[in-house]
Design a protein around this motif. Sequence first.
Motif, PDB file in Angstrom:
ATOM      1  N   GLN A   8     137.468  51.500 102.705  1.00  0.00           N
ATOM      2  CA  GLN A   8     137.897  53.139 102.104  1.00  0.00           C
ATOM      3  C   GLN A   8     139.268  52.507 102.521  1.00  0.00           C
ATOM      4  O   GLN A   8     139.932  51.682 103.605  1.00  0.00           O
ATOM      5  CB  GLN A   8     136.502  53.402 103.097  1.00  0.00           C
ATOM      6  N   ILE A  17     135.250  59.965  98.112  1.00  0.00           N
ATOM      7  CA  ILE A  17     134.495  60.453  99.020  1.00  0.00           C
ATOM      8  C   ILE A  17     134.199  61.333  99.309  1.00  0.00           C
ATOM      9  O   ILE A  17     132.818  62.195  99.490  1.00  0.00           O
ATOM     10  CB  ILE A  17     134.112  59.387  99.865  1.00  0.00           C
ATOM     11  N   ASN A  53     138.882  57.951 100.181  1.00  0.00           N
ATOM     12  CA  ASN A  53     138.797  57.139  99.001  1.00  0.00           C
ATOM     13  C   ASN A  53     138.262  55.711  99.065  1.00  0.00           C
ATOM     14  O   ASN A  53     138.065  54.925 100.312  1.00  0.00           O
ATOM     15  CB  ASN A  53     139.769  57.153  98.379  1.00  0.00           C
ATOM     16  N   ASN A  54     136.993  55.204  98.067  1.00  0.00           N
ATOM     17  CA  ASN A  54     135.910  53.559  98.222  1.00  0.00           C
ATOM     18  C   ASN A  54     137.559  52.396  97.676  1.00  0.00           C
ATOM     19  O   ASN A  54     138.031  53.035  96.734  1.00  0.00           O
ATOM     20  CB  ASN A  54     135.000  53.782  97.389  1.00  0.00           C
TER      21      ASN A  54
END
Length: 723
Positions: free
Chosen positions: A427, A452, A444-445
């Motif tokens: 991430q 996320i 964020n992924n």
Amino acid sequence: MRITRLFFGITLFISFLTVAQDKAFTLEEIWGGAFSTERLQSLHSMNNGKEYSVLERDNTNGDTSIEVYDYATGEKANTLIKSSNIEDLKHIQGYEFSKDEKRVLLASELEQIYRRSSRGIYHIFDVPSNSSFKISDKKIQSPALSPDGSKLAYVMDNNIFVLNFVTGEEIQLTDDGKKNEIINGITDWVYEEEFAFVRAFDWSADSNKVAFIRFDEKEVPEFSMDVYGAELYQKQDVFKYPKAGEKNAKVSLYIADLGSMSLDKINLGDYKDFYIPRIKWSANPDILSVQVLNRHQNNLDLIFVDAKTKTPKIVLNEKDEAYIDITDNLTFLEDNSFIWTSEKDGYNHIYHYKETGELINQITTGPWEVTDYYGYDSKNKTIFYQSVENKNINRDIYSIGLDGKNKKRLSTKDGTNDADFSADFSQYINYFSSASTPFEFTLNNAANGEVIREIKNNQELKDKLVQYDLRPKEFSTIDVNGETLNMWTIKPKDFDPAKKYPLFMYQYSGPGSQQVKNSWNRSNDYWYMMLAQQGYIVVCIDGRGTGFKGAKFKKVTQNDLGNLEVQDQIAAAKQLGALDYIDASRIGIWGWSYGGFMSSNCLFKAPDTFKMAIAVAPVTSWRFYDTIYTERYLMTPQENAKGYDDNSPINFVDGLKGKFLLVHGSADDNVHVQNTMRLIEALVQKNKQFDWAIYPDKNHGIYGGNTRLHLYNKMTNFIKANL
């Protein structure tokens, strides 16, 4: 009656909104921090990839602490360290974990030296035992924990020391360090400023060896600078500063083996007058990488030194007709193959090489630039990077396979996206802003870029700015001298193309720079909006020689700084002045540092185009500036006198017809006040009238207390009086 009252109320409300949205910016607000953005504090991603740590301050009691948070929830996991719990520690100002995160290096009482360097008091905190100790009562420089956390190397009084936590022994690796003569393990002034690093030593992967650079600066000419202070007599700061064409420090490389207690000088080869801009141990604890650059900076050898045999081997060579940029992107994989970035195909891209230096593949390719390299995820064989593939005023985050396949754009919003990845690359925190959106931070992924959770969004600042006459930047291009140049424009509210407006131009223009970019406001941008509120049109144009449009565009100014760049600003001013709504008799220009060099030249060389100019901390002759920066673009004065003198503002003061404001800080260790003094003398001897200001004991940034407010008041008043 009710309807009338209601209507009256609505009218008042609408009137209030109109007034509120027309609120003007003031310099007191701009330089008082009224429009500061909320940022994320510098964070450390914990090894588990699920948590991160940040340094926090309790505003009620001034206590500082290292807090650990959960990525996914944002909830606090635990408090790792509190400064109030450690004896002799005032406040934590910085920290660094050992590789296993069992020890933490804590910095306090930091004292700034130059732009990047400092010395301070340091403590070691042992996490398992919850105990700590002070390294030294004296201030030290650039301490670094060994990879296994059992030792610490640092510099004190220009010598390198190693402290062994297991045995309690302190080993002094060098004893010849002396101010303005010999430096071991940290860089001299010019390396720090132009190669952008201070710590000139590195630990081997097995924590048994320290490689370091030694600087012999005895033959480097000295620069002296008066510091006036508040005492009866001023003091003098004296340090080594190699100006263009003068002698550099002589550099040499050493490897200290702590097991055998040996110290060996490494013979890198038959090099003369060279730089060592980077050293870095590879994944193999016996292989040290060394970058050797010639003085012209157009030939770079990547050398692998075998620490056992002390033998060097050139594994990669880069040549360029102009110059080679130095980066920190060299990354060693487990098999000791390595990632490298290069402009060799005309754009900055990522390459993968074998340990022998044989090319495996070019990972990224295309007519665009990689602008940041984030790292390599060994588990998924994926590289993460930032680029300008989506228009060069924007920045986006991408992932790509080590084989150059499966490229993904992870960021989705047009603007400036930057990333801070978790230790396991699962991430990342996305730092986003644009010219219309203040900083937004999201988790964020890394696999697909999906958000996320939101972390911060600066909504408070957005709400505050609703009250103001916020002038947007209009991005466009302008065709000048056969090139399409990026430009932004800020116009007054209720802009009327039938009216005539004065034009105020800002630029920097230095090699590889960029001022026209889609990112949130800095303090200067609010100043430009304030000027627009007062009836000025403000523009900024990135001319030839600026960055992120390929090597050819960036390096076209080679050996001739200040010629094509000045031509572009003059031609743009003339073209804009021909527009119906621009008053061609009222065009001004300003800049700081390289921008001050440019604005001076524009006013002197195009007196019928520019009515006024402001130059802050300008270079007025490249003969006065340092070797590494100046010779990278101009060679030496002995080799290229024409390149130095044909574009020196000092040599063109005869052309001054308009109004000129010249500003400098007396304690500028970077662009010395000598530049301004010599220009003043030239102007005086030609009986040219101008305005000038010297800010006592202020460096290249000219700040502190009310200094910036005073400076911008002075510049604003000068613009209003003369444009």
